[in-house]
Write a protein that holds these residues in place. Structure first.
Motif, PDB file in Angstrom:
ATOM      1  N   ASN A  30       0.776  -1.316  -0.099  1.00 10.77           N
ATOM      2  CA  ASN A  30       0.061   0.023   0.042  1.00 10.77           C
ATOM      3  C   ASN A  30       0.878   1.338   0.060  1.00 10.77           C
ATOM      4  N   ASN A  33       2.432   1.831  -3.507  1.00 12.23           N
ATOM      5  CA  ASN A  33       1.507   2.370  -4.606  1.00 12.23           C
ATOM      6  C   ASN A  33       1.162   3.543  -4.047  1.00 12.23           C
ATOM      7  N   ARG A  34       1.176   4.336  -2.826  1.00 12.36           N
ATOM      8  CA  ARG A  34       0.840   5.617  -2.601  1.00 12.36           C
ATOM      9  C   ARG A  34       2.041   6.494  -3.030  1.00 12.36           C
ATOM     10  N   GLN A  40      -1.138   1.068 -14.798  1.00 12.80           N
ATOM     11  CA  GLN A  40      -2.175   0.117 -14.569  1.00 12.80           C
ATOM     12  C   GLN A  40      -1.742  -1.095 -15.273  1.00 12.80           C
ATOM     13  N   ARG A 209      -5.314   1.349  -8.642  1.00 15.37           N
ATOM     14  CA  ARG A 209      -5.269   2.755  -8.460  1.00 15.37           C
ATOM     15  C   ARG A 209      -5.031   3.449  -9.710  1.00 15.37           C
TER      16      ARG A 209
END
Length: 209
Positions: A30, A33-34, A40, A209
């Motif tokens: 997480n 990815n932030r 994608q 995301r």
């Protein structure tokens, strides 16, 4: 009797150690990815995702890199999704395999660093090499070390690399520290698929995301 107690404690350490690794991997995924703009197309076309919530480099002149993590292998899914990779990704089942990473370095170096790594495996042959304990980064597989703010147009050809690697540090750091590192299956750890950590990790990787 003492031997039996020792075996029970050892078994519990393997189980709970695995659960902690799963939760740490979910948090690391997480976080990566932030802070990175991961295309994608890389996420939904990957055959496996390898997460190292702990990647340590330490040494003085002679050094070592050590990582403990999990490899999530995408299981075969219904051909119904074959033309829609996003839907395929959202409906994929994953097998969680404990893995470790190790390597040696030599040169002008000193200190200690601990970072996260997330690897997207695009070539299924790489997975087999890991199972066979013969995958060496930059030798057995073509690798791209990605940096902050990577945009979709930069990775226009998904077949360019076998593995795309993201970190919470810079791509330069990853490339400098991972060359020659070996990824193998960590057969000393067991994962509990009913654990909180496992469920959190499955949730993390299915979010696009």
């Amino acid at each position: 009797m003492i031997r039996v107690i020792w075996l029970v404690l050892f078994s519990l350490s393997l189980l709970y150690g695995g659960n902690e690794r799963l939760l740490d991997s979910a948090n690391a995924y997480n976080h990566i990815n932030r802070i990175n703009k991961i295309p994608q197309s890389i996420v939904i076309n990957s055959s496996a995702i390898i997460i190292f919530p702990t990647f340590v480099k330490a040494g003085f002149i002679l050094g070592a890199t050590i990582g403990r993590g999990v490899m999530l292998v995408r299981d075969d899914v219904d051909e119904f999704y074959s033309d829609d990779n996003l839907t395929r990704h959202l409906n994929s089942n994953w097998s969680a395999v404990p893995v470790r990473l190790g390597g040696a370095t030599i040169g002008l170096q000193a200190g200690y660093e601990n970072n996260f790594l997330v690897m997207y495996v695009m070539n299924p042959a790489v997975i087999k090499d890991i199972y066979d304990n013969k995958l060496t980064l930059n030798a057995s597989a073509s690798v791209s070390f990605m940096d902050y703010g990577t945009k979709n147009e930069i990775v226009s050809d998904i077949g360019f690399s076998d593995i795309y690697i993201y970190t919470n540090n810079s791509g330069f750091f990853a490339g400098a520290n991972l060359g020659g590192s070996v990824i193998t299956v960590d057969d000393k750890i067991r994962f509990n698929t009913n654990s909180y950590g496992y469920k959190q990790l499955m949730h993390a990787i299915t979010v696009v995301r």
